[in-house]
Design an enzyme around this catalytic site. Structure first.
Site, PDB file in Angstrom:
ATOM      1  N   ASN A 210       0.843  -1.199   0.000  1.00  0.00           N
ATOM      2  CA  ASN A 210       0.000   0.000   0.000  1.00  0.00           C
ATOM      3  C   ASN A 210       0.877   1.247   0.000  1.00  0.00           C
ATOM      4  OD1 ASN A 210       0.520   0.846   2.858  1.00  0.00           O
ATOM      5  ND2 ASN A 210      -0.356  -1.173   3.238  1.00  0.00           N
ATOM      6  N   ASP A 279      -3.986  -6.444   5.319  1.00  0.00           N
ATOM      7  CA  ASP A 279      -4.925  -7.322   6.022  1.00  0.00           C
ATOM      8  C   ASP A 279      -4.829  -8.764   5.523  1.00  0.00           C
ATOM      9  OD1 ASP A 279      -5.971  -5.404   7.731  1.00  0.00           O
ATOM     10  OD2 ASP A 279      -7.353  -4.653   6.217  1.00  0.00           O
ATOM     11  N   ILE A 308      -1.484  -7.672  14.294  1.00  0.00           N
ATOM     12  CA  ILE A 308      -0.319  -7.476  15.163  1.00  0.00           C
ATOM     13  C   ILE A 308      -0.716  -6.818  16.477  1.00  0.00           C
ATOM     14  CG2 ILE A 308       1.917  -6.304  15.358  1.00  0.00           C
ATOM     15  CD1 ILE A 308       2.029  -6.567  12.212  1.00  0.00           C
ATOM     16  N   PHE A 324      -4.129   2.934  15.486  1.00  0.00           N
ATOM     17  CA  PHE A 324      -4.626   3.942  14.552  1.00  0.00           C
ATOM     18  C   PHE A 324      -5.868   3.407  13.865  1.00  0.00           C
ATOM     19  CE2 PHE A 324      -0.725   6.098  15.202  1.00  0.00           C
ATOM     20  CZ  PHE A 324      -0.917   7.404  14.744  1.00  0.00           C
ATOM     21  N   LYS A 338     -12.955  -0.417  17.142  1.00  0.00           N
ATOM     22  CA  LYS A 338     -11.592  -0.965  17.040  1.00  0.00           C
ATOM     23  C   LYS A 338     -10.926  -1.012  18.416  1.00  0.00           C
ATOM     24  CE  LYS A 338     -10.563  -0.209  12.387  1.00  0.00           C
ATOM     25  NZ  LYS A 338     -10.156   0.651  11.309  1.00  0.00           N
TER      26      LYS A 338
END
Ligand code: CTP
Length: 398
Positions: A210, A279, A308, A324, A338
């Protein structure tokens, strides 16, 4: 990390025989990762050459107040603002007299007047000059003005006399300087930060990845190091220099990032997941380069990567966990889910639907989501934002 790492130390050298020891002092400061600039008075330059000090400090030596060329490089006011600490070693009787009376008749005294940084002197002179009532009066005045005086020591002198007036040794001066610099809010803490993208191999020459630049994670690493922490930065491939004083572990895949994180996190106080971890990864990694075939459509089967940050959050004992969340809608609600799902203490959420912040840009704007509520941090450079985030994290763990 040493308290002086990344600190801006301005060393002033005046005209005394102990000036030769200032070369060693410069080297010692550099050795602990401080940024050093040297200001040499005319008399100082009679005892030690600017070239020696330039080579040791890695920066041009500043000598004159009225040199237009030098002012163009870093002017005296800029230099005065740059310094976190001014240490004058050796400081002669003449320099003490001039500084105590507020004179600004050369670059070094001018800087001392113009700075907000703490000033320290390591006096060095003949014992009779040190004992002289005028020098003692200047000493009293300097102390009452808030100037720090290190030493002098007593003993045999270059002129053959014995008594007070010897400059302290460079190691003692450096220690005294370190004591003057306030401890950062993360001193003694170990911080682990993941940053950048991961690369998931398809074959020996291809990968899925990415556009993460790593800028936010690197800015956090730099800010944490500045706050006094020992920082391990576990980084995917990025085009950024390792911040000074930070230990960087280079990784490629999510699995490698997890392995490195597990090792580093076992002794960590704080774990920050700033990496853009893929992912999914290809189920099969070909040993040889995949050749183009007759088919028009090619399918790649992917399997989920380990999470992780969620894995680290299950460790016992676990570090303070900061993640994040990059979202395009329902930013706070998704960030909060999250936080709960991954077992984190804080989630730093940003809205990536705005193209001028986040991911690859130099600026960011975030909302910090924790159990107690939300704190919005307005748009700022990633460096400024990182300092605010580190201050907030330090506040939460202390
Ligand atoms: N993260 C991680 N390991 C992964 C995926 C993400 O450690 N395999 C971390 C990131 O470093 C970040 C946080 O988890 O701190 C959020 O990542 P994100 O990809 O946004 O979360 P996901 O759980 O993948 O949620 P979604 O993709 O659905 O938004």
């Amino acid at each position: 990390m040493h308290r002086l790492t990344n600190r801006h130390i301005l060393i002033g050298i005046t005209g005394g025989i102990a000036a030769y020891k200032a070369a060693e002092l410069t080297r010692l400061f550099k050795g602990v990762g401080a940024e050093v600039r040297v200001v040499l008075t005319d008399a100082g330059a009679e005892f030690i050459t600017p070239l020696t000090l330039q080579a040791l400090s890695g920066n041009p030596v500043h000598q004159s107040l009225l040199d237009p060329e030098a002012e163009q490089g870093m002017g005296h006011i800029e230099l005065a603002r740059w310094a976190d600490l001014i240490i004058v070693a050796p400081a002669t009787a003449d320099f003490m007299a001039r500084l105590s009376s507020g004179m600004a008749n050369d670059l070094l005294t001018t800087l001392c007047l113009a700075t907000d940084a703490p000033i320290a002197l390591a006096p060095a002179m003949n014992q009779a000059m040190w004992r002289d009532p005028r020098t003692q009066q200047n000493l009293e005045a300097l102390l009452s003005q808030g100037v720090n005086i290190f030493g002098p020591g007593s003993g045999e002198q270059a002129c053959g006399d014995t008594g007070p007036g010897r400059m302290l040794e460079p190691t003692q001066i450096m220690q005294a300087c370190a004591n003057l610099i306030a401890a950062g809010p993360l001193e003694g803490k170990r911080v682990v930060i993941t940053a950048g993208p991961t690369r998931e191999a398809l074959d020996p020459v291809r990968f899925i990845s990415n556009h993460s630049s790593g800028k936010m994670g690197y800015a956090l690493a730099e800010a944490a190091a500045k706050a006094g922490a020992a920082v391990t930065l576990i980084s995917g491939p990025v085009a950024l220099a390792t911040p000074k004083g930070v230990q960087r572990v280079g990784v490629e895949s999510a699995q490698e990032m997890l392995d490195a994180s597990l090792i580093a996190a076992s002794a960590a106080d704080i774990f920050i997941g700033a990496a853009a971890v893929a992912d999914y990864r290809p189920v099969m990694v070909a040993d040889q380069k995949i050749k183009k075939g007759a088919e028009e459509v090619m399918e790649i089967l992917l399997t989920k990567n380990p999470d992780i940050i969620a894995t680290i959050a299950t460790l016992e004992p676990r570090p303070f966990m900061v993640g994040f969340a990059a979202e395009t809608e329902n930013v706070i609600a998704y960030a909060r889910s999250k936080l709960e799902r991954k077992g984190l203490d804080l989630v730093i959420a940003n809205d990536v639907s705005q193209s001028d912040i986040g991911f690859n840009s130099d600026d960011n704007e975030v909302v910090v989501v924790g159990a107690g509520g939300e704190i919005a941090m307005p748009r700022a450079s990633k460096a400024a934002l990182a300092e605010n985030l580190i201050a907030l994290i330090a506040e939460q763990i202390n």
